[in-house]
Design an enzyme around this catalytic site. Structure first.
Site, PDB file in Angstrom:
ATOM      1  N   ALA A 205      24.294  64.387   8.583  1.00 18.03           N
ATOM      2  CA  ALA A 205      25.423  65.035   9.243  1.00 18.03           C
ATOM      3  C   ALA A 205      24.913  66.354   9.813  1.00 18.03           C
ATOM      4  O   ALA A 205      23.911  66.894   9.337  1.00 18.03           O
ATOM      5  CB  ALA A 205      26.523  65.286   8.222  1.00 18.03           C
TER       6      ALA A 205
ATOM      7  N   GLY B 158      23.626  61.652   5.783  1.00 16.90           N
ATOM      8  CA  GLY B 158      24.487  60.767   6.566  1.00 16.90           C
ATOM      9  C   GLY B 158      23.682  59.736   7.354  1.00 16.90           C
ATOM     10  O   GLY B 158      24.186  58.659   7.676  1.00 16.90           O
TER      11      GLY B 158
ATOM     12  N   GLU C 201      23.136  57.003   5.017  1.00 20.34           N
ATOM     13  CA  GLU C 201      24.444  56.357   4.827  1.00 20.34           C
ATOM     14  C   GLU C 201      24.827  55.515   6.046  1.00 20.34           C
ATOM     15  O   GLU C 201      25.416  54.442   5.910  1.00 20.34           O
ATOM     16  CB  GLU C 201      25.505  57.428   4.546  1.00 20.34           C
ATOM     17  CG  GLU C 201      25.305  58.065   3.168  1.00 20.34           C
ATOM     18  CD  GLU C 201      26.122  59.340   2.969  1.00 20.34           C
ATOM     19  OE1 GLU C 201      26.100  60.212   3.873  1.00 20.34           O
ATOM     20  OE2 GLU C 201      26.783  59.474   1.929  1.00 20.34           O
TER      21      GLU C 201
ATOM     22  N   GLU D 100      21.307  65.936   0.194  1.00 22.07           N
ATOM     23  CA  GLU D 100      22.446  66.864   0.245  1.00 22.07           C
ATOM     24  C   GLU D 100      22.423  67.878  -0.893  1.00 22.07           C
ATOM     25  O   GLU D 100      22.892  69.000  -0.749  1.00 22.07           O
ATOM     26  CB  GLU D 100      23.770  66.084   0.203  1.00 22.07           C
ATOM     27  CG  GLU D 100      24.073  65.274   1.465  1.00 22.07           C
ATOM     28  CD  GLU D 100      23.559  63.842   1.401  1.00 22.07           C
ATOM     29  OE1 GLU D 100      22.650  63.550   0.602  1.00 22.07           O
ATOM     30  OE2 GLU D 100      24.074  63.018   2.177  1.00 22.07           O
TER      31      GLU D 100
END
Ligand code: CAA
Length: 277
Positions: free
Chosen positions: A85, A128, A131, A151
């Site tokens: 992200a 992300g 993911e 993260e």
């Protein structure tokens, strides 16, 4: 030429070539019955900004709605799949702002795509990015791919399904080391642990995915969608409910012309011609 409207922006693609305005974070094209989507923010290692995610979801949904497309390939570049992200998007956000952004609703929409998505992953697939790869159905990894959920190093934890999907893919103990200590794993380890479908030389990461997609796109499209649905169900339910579900979808396929065509072609020793009905 194919013009796809994505939110307020138009994404343009030509058959056989990747094209688009350089600054667009998502590029798309069609190759026969395969829809190809590419992440395109090289300056930020394809970090998944809000705008990128908005365009990505719109593009995937437009391929999902297009009956001429049977399989989707999602790729980054040879250098990087996605470094997660966009940290700069959220560094100063409050919990309330994050809640109001409701960004994970977009990820839910990716989960709802019914056509098979093949991820062509080369380079970093982090946070992300990892993911996102795990939202796909098949992962072809270049030998340079590196998967991680780092993260924890920036004060948070995975938020787009990492703790759940990674654990289901590679097991609790390996997932814990990645999630709790930000460990990266190589493509080879990812293959050994069951996180990726296959590892290929880096120069073939995209062509291998496209070849597989082309082969799969010749399969009966309804069976492709229902079979994907049944496999995903295995993550969500008990064995006996999953078996019941599978059986119902299996029977349902006997309502299709493609089932008759597939079986008759086998008996008549010829190639089937599927119509998607
Ligand atoms: N968000 C925003 N920008 C990013 C980014 C990210 N996730 N990752 C890299 N970038 C930017 C860098 O800021 C840098 O930009 P500038 O040149 O403007 O400074 C550019 O991309 C190149 O990055 P580096 O200079 O850091 O490249 P490197 O080769 O030295 O390191 C890396 C590569 C190890 C991937 C490193 O960039 C890195 O650690 N990135 C962050 C990875 C990460 O923590 N991801 C998780 C994000 S949170 C998340 O994903 C939450 C969720 O579950 C949804």
């Amino acid at each position: 030429m194919l013009v796809r409207a994505v939110g307020a922006v138009a994404i343009m693609g030509h058959r056989g070539t990747i094209s688009g305005v350089m600054s667009e974070p998502i590029l798309s094209e069609t190759r026969g019955q395969v829809g190809v989507v590419r992440l395109n923010r090289p300056e930020a290692l394809n970090a998944l900004s809000l705008e990128l995610m908005k365009q990505l979801v719109a593009t995937l949904e437009s391929f999902d709605d297009d009956p001429a497309i049977h399989v989707i390939v999602l790729a980054g570049s040879e250098k990087v799949w996605a470094a997660g992200a966009d940290i700069k998007d959220m560094a100063e956000a409050s919990a309330f702002e994050m809640y109001e952004r409701n960004q994970f609703a977009r990820w839910e929409r990716i989960r709802r795509i019914r056509k098979p998505i093949i991820a062509a992953v080369s380079g970093y697939a982090l946070g992300g990015g990892c993911e996102l790869a795990m939202h796909c159905d098949i992962i072809i990894a270049s030998e340079t791919a590196k998967f991680g959920q780092p993260e924890i190093n920036i004060g948070v934890m995975p938020g787009a399904g990492g703790t759940q999907r990674l654990t289901r893919a590679i097991g609790k103990f390996r997932a814990m080391e990645m999630v709790l200590n930000g460990r990266f794993i190589s493509a080879r380890e990812a293959a050994e642990f069951g996180l990726v479908s296959r590892v290929v030389p880096k120069e073939h990461y995209l062509s291998a995915a496209l070849e597989l997609a082309e082969e799969m796109s010749k399969r009966p499209p309804l069976a492709l969608k229902l079979a994907k649905e049944a496999v995903l169900k295995a993550h969500e339910t008990t064995l006996s409910e999953g078996l019941e579900y599978e059986r119902k979808l299996f029977y349902m396929l006997f309502a299709t012309e493609d089932q008759k065509e597939g079986m008759r072609a086998f008996v008549e020793k010829r190639k089937p011609e599927y119509k998607g009905r």
